[in-house]
Design a protein around this motif. Structure first.
Motif, PDB file in Angstrom:
ATOM      1  N   UNK A   1      37.615  82.753  57.957  1.00 25.58           N
ATOM      2  CA  UNK A   1      38.067  81.645  58.377  1.00 25.58           C
ATOM      3  C   UNK A   1      37.878  80.533  59.217  1.00 25.58           C
ATOM      4  N   UNK A   2      38.228  79.378  58.116  1.00 21.01           N
ATOM      5  CA  UNK A   2      37.891  77.914  58.357  1.00 21.01           C
ATOM      6  C   UNK A   2      36.566  78.090  57.938  1.00 21.01           C
ATOM      7  N   UNK A   3      36.463  78.216  56.487  1.00 19.22           N
ATOM      8  CA  UNK A   3      35.197  78.396  55.835  1.00 19.22           C
ATOM      9  C   UNK A   3      35.122  78.227  54.420  1.00 19.22           C
ATOM     10  N   UNK A   4      34.274  77.539  53.624  1.00 20.94           N
ATOM     11  CA  UNK A   4      33.854  77.503  52.215  1.00 20.94           C
ATOM     12  C   UNK A   4      33.617  78.928  51.655  1.00 20.94           C
ATOM     13  N   UNK A   5      33.767  79.522  50.500  1.00 18.94           N
ATOM     14  CA  UNK A   5      33.112  79.964  49.912  1.00 18.94           C
ATOM     15  C   UNK A   5      33.908  79.243  47.771  1.00 18.94           C
ATOM     16  N   UNK A   6      31.372  79.098  47.597  1.00 23.98           N
ATOM     17  CA  UNK A   6      31.051  78.419  46.442  1.00 23.98           C
ATOM     18  C   UNK A   6      31.435  79.838  44.990  1.00 23.98           C
ATOM     19  N   UNK A   7      32.167  79.693  44.248  1.00 21.72           N
ATOM     20  CA  UNK A   7      32.368  80.907  43.396  1.00 21.72           C
ATOM     21  C   UNK A   7      32.204  79.520  41.841  1.00 21.72           C
TER      22      UNK A   7
ATOM     23  N   UNK B   1      35.962  77.227  46.260  1.00 12.18           N
ATOM     24  CA  UNK B   1      35.500  76.337  46.020  1.00 12.18           C
ATOM     25  C   UNK B   1      35.109  76.905  44.536  1.00 12.18           C
ATOM     26  N   UNK B   2      36.196  76.589  43.596  1.00 12.17           N
ATOM     27  CA  UNK B   2      35.925  77.178  42.026  1.00 12.17           C
ATOM     28  C   UNK B   2      34.780  76.184  41.199  1.00 12.17           C
ATOM     29  N   UNK B   3      33.853  76.341  40.587  1.00 13.87           N
ATOM     30  CA  UNK B   3      33.203  76.415  39.904  1.00 13.87           C
ATOM     31  C   UNK B   3      33.068  77.384  38.378  1.00 13.87           C
ATOM     32  N   UNK B   4      33.882  76.461  37.298  1.00 14.16           N
ATOM     33  CA  UNK B   4      33.971  76.845  35.949  1.00 14.16           C
ATOM     34  C   UNK B   4      32.960  76.988  34.466  1.00 14.16           C
ATOM     35  N   UNK B   5      32.169  77.355  34.280  1.00 15.48           N
ATOM     36  CA  UNK B   5      31.168  76.854  33.365  1.00 15.48           C
ATOM     37  C   UNK B   5      31.747  76.943  32.110  1.00 15.48           C
ATOM     38  N   UNK B   6      32.763  77.757  32.019  1.00 17.45           N
ATOM     39  CA  UNK B   6      34.027  77.089  30.728  1.00 17.45           C
ATOM     40  C   UNK B   6      35.029  76.811  31.023  1.00 17.45           C
TER      41      UNK B   6
ATOM     42  N   UNK C   1      28.216  69.578  46.590  1.00 21.02           N
ATOM     43  CA  UNK C   1      28.767  70.914  47.740  1.00 21.02           C
ATOM     44  C   UNK C   1      28.334  70.299  49.014  1.00 21.02           C
ATOM     45  N   UNK C   2      27.197  69.202  48.839  1.00 21.37           N
ATOM     46  CA  UNK C   2      27.651  68.961  49.864  1.00 21.37           C
ATOM     47  C   UNK C   2      28.670  68.215  51.555  1.00 21.37           C
ATOM     48  N   UNK C   3      29.183  67.400  50.792  1.00 23.32           N
ATOM     49  CA  UNK C   3      30.347  67.462  51.180  1.00 23.32           C
ATOM     50  C   UNK C   3      31.163  68.076  51.431  1.00 23.32           C
ATOM     51  N   UNK C   4      31.312  69.209  50.346  1.00 29.20           N
ATOM     52  CA  UNK C   4      32.376  70.455  50.749  1.00 29.20           C
ATOM     53  C   UNK C   4      31.421  70.732  51.965  1.00 29.20           C
ATOM     54  N   UNK C   5      30.207  71.297  52.447  1.00 29.13           N
ATOM     55  CA  UNK C   5      29.581  71.815  53.268  1.00 29.13           C
ATOM     56  C   UNK C   5      30.033  71.222  54.655  1.00 29.13           C
ATOM     57  N   UNK C   6      30.526  69.840  54.657  1.00 29.69           N
ATOM     58  CA  UNK C   6      30.515  69.600  55.895  1.00 29.69           C
ATOM     59  C   UNK C   6      32.556  69.571  56.519  1.00 29.69           C
TER      60      UNK C   6
ATOM     61  N   UNK D   1      29.650  81.263  51.973  1.00 28.39           N
ATOM     62  CA  UNK D   1      28.449  82.345  51.379  1.00 28.39           C
ATOM     63  C   UNK D   1      28.961  81.939  49.316  1.00 28.39           C
ATOM     64  N   UNK D   2      27.602  81.964  49.127  1.00 27.75           N
ATOM     65  CA  UNK D   2      28.156  82.099  47.367  1.00 27.75           C
ATOM     66  C   UNK D   2      28.312  83.274  46.596  1.00 27.75           C
TER      67      UNK D   2
END
Length: 532
Positions: free
Chosen positions: A47-53, A79-84, A123-128, A134-135
């Motif tokens: 809850x109210x936390x980001x997950x970097x995927x 937060x999704x980061x597509x490598x493709x 990513x720092x802005x996402x964390x703020x 988690x990642x």
């Protein structure tokens, strides 16, 4: 616990989908939801936390998309980061991409190293806005066989930097990307995970080389039916403390004559300790009697070092064992149930002739270690010419000499190395290879194999292998079949060391491991019998 190679796991998936009729999208849903459950149990609420995927191609990326959706449903911010290009995803992964897209979950496409650098920098802005929970590594699954390169390799480095710099835990889906699922080999580079969530069954690569990149491993049931697993004929197992349930309680009427008599052929000038440690391992593992056949000039050392063992000084062997004592050794075999040969023997010509004769001709089960293996390595064509069961216990250097490969090649694929005799004819007799090291691999000529999950770095000291040979020999003479003796011996050896490592992983001795064996054996027996 059963283990599955990447190919076997693909077969289980295929049979579940095609023969049983469970849709692949259901398996993917179960995998993603199960991963999120383990993440929440381990690292707390989303809850109210980001997950970097970080999402790659294929079904591993699809699992990551399911993770994103369930994080969103539990109040988190994926937060999704597509490598493709996500539009190029296929099958079930493409369906989950459409769902994520309809939900409006935030994503970035990092199709180049430059784009990846920019995304990571932000990513720092996402964390703020929402602190990172988690990642998630959803790049590649168990099917990866080629080395990582380009932006994929760079992503593994970035994930590692996020973990080190910020302390954000890393979760690997199925297996850390860049880790070969079968061999544990790092394919150019790999993610280091704090938590790995794998599906249906663990893979050998999770445990090879001690499994340093896997972190805490959790297995999730994704809906592959038990009958599919049972019908697959899987040959692999993980040896853990549960394996020790195969240890049998000792009858109240037992005496030394009913608990087996082991003959140990070991020791030479300067190497008497190896023979003594082997005898100690056998006695501490429960064998009733141990006889050491030794060079006669060294006999006083043996008689005063381990009073519980019997010794026979061989008249034609002065400072090392000689083939001239072959007939007397055959006489000594009366009443023995097994043989250990090799620890501290040396490789002199007369010793080598003795080892080869006994290895070839004895019907008794035999454990061959150390210099016994080095002698066999000079005569590879005779390794499968045996009259009874054989258990070979090489470290990687000895395995290289036996197989004709380089040590580095052995370490690159320890499972394949241990299975080197799988297709060889042995006259119907089992030959078991115990490839020692972090994640010891045990493999039988029939194709059965196991990876040991016990043990720790404190075992990196002299004499450990000598004790192991004695433990395996001790179990053999107590009536355990060769496969059980080998696997139980390895598991018991490592579990004893783990008890010692509760205090320190450095400085305990091989004799300390032997000394603690009775406590471990009796403790497990008490648990089985419900008295502890």
């Amino acid at each position: 616990m059963k283990l599955a190679t990447a190919e076997e796991m693909q077969g289980l998936d295929r049979r579940t989908i095609e023969d049983i009729g469970v849709p692949g999208i259901v398996l993917m849903e179960n995998a993603g939801r199960g991963t999120v459950d383990r993440m929440e149990e381990t690292f707390g609420s989303f809850r109210d936390r980001s997950v970097l995927i970080f999402v790659g191609p294929g079904n591993n990326g699809g699992d990551g998309l399911v993770v994103a959706r369930h994080v969103h449903q539990r109040g988190g911010f994926p937060q999704l980061f597509f490598l493709i290009d996500p539009g190029r995803l296929k099958g079930d992964a493409a369906i989950n991409w459409q769902v994520v897209r309809q939900l409006g979950l935030p994503f970035q496409v990092t199709g180049s190293e430059e784009a990846l650098e920019q995304a990571v920098a932000a990513i720092g802005e996402i964390h703020l806005r929402h602190p990172v929970h988690s990642v998630v590594d959803a790049l590649f699954g168990t099917g990866l066989k080629r080395d990582l390169a380009g932006r994929f390799l760079a992503t593994t480095r970035h994930i590692g930097e996020l973990r080190r710099r910020h302390g954000w835990p890393v979760v690997a889906i199925d297996i850390p990307s860049g880790l070969d699922a079968d061999s544990g080999r790092v394919l150019g580079g790999a993610v280091e995970a704090d938590l790995t969530v794998t599906y249906c069954l663990a893979k050998p690569g999770h445990f090879m080389h001690g499994g340093p990149l896997t972190g805490s491993l959790h297995i999730v049931d994704i809906g592959i039916p038990p009958q599919v697993v049972e019908g697959a004929g899987l040959g692999g197992h993980l040896l853990d403390r549960q394996w020790l349930r195969l240890l049998r309680p000792r009858a109240r009427s037992a005496h030394k004559g009913t608990c087996g008599h082991l003959l140990i052929l070991a020791g030479s000038e300067g190497k008497t300790g190896a023979a003594i440690l082997s005898a100690l391992g056998s006695l501490r593992s429960g064998s009733g009697l141990v006889t050491l056949a030794v060079p006669h000039l060294l006999n006083p050392i043996f008689e005063t070092s381990l009073p519980e063992a019997m010794t026979v000084p061989l008249p034609s062997s002065a400072r090392r064992l000689s083939v001239d004592d072959h007939e007397q050794i055959l006489d000594l075999l009366a009443g023995k149930a097994g043989v250990v040969i090799g620890p501290g023997l040396g490789t002199a010509r007369e010793t080598g002739e003795l080892v080869l004769r006994l290895y070839r001709d004895l019907e008794l089960p035999m454990v061959v270690d150390a210099d016994g293996l080095n002698i066999l390595a000079r005569h590879r064509e005779e390794i499968t010419v045996v009259a009874g069961p054989r258990i070979l216990t090489p470290h990687p250097g000895e395995m290289a000499r036996l197989s004709g490969l380089q040590t580095a090649d052995i370490q690159q694929d320890r499972l394949a190395a241990a299975l080197w005799l799988r297709d060889r004819k042995t006259g119907g007799h089992s030959i078991i290879t115990v490839l020692k090291g972090a994640g010891t691999v045990i493999a039988e000529t029939g194709g059965r194999w196991a990876v040991n999950g016990t043990g720790n770095p404190g075992m990196a000291s002299g004499g450990m292998g000598d004790v192991l040979s004695g433990i395996i020999g001790g179990l053999l003479v107590q009536g355990y079949p060769p496969w059980e003796a080998a696997t139980l011996g390895v598991c018991l050896h490592g579990a004893a060391a783990d008890l010692l490592a509760r205090r320190t992983e450095r400085g305990y001795l091989a004799s300390d491991v032997a000394a603690i064996l009775p406590r471990l054996i009796s403790g497990d027996a008490m648990v089985r019998e419900g008295t502890a």
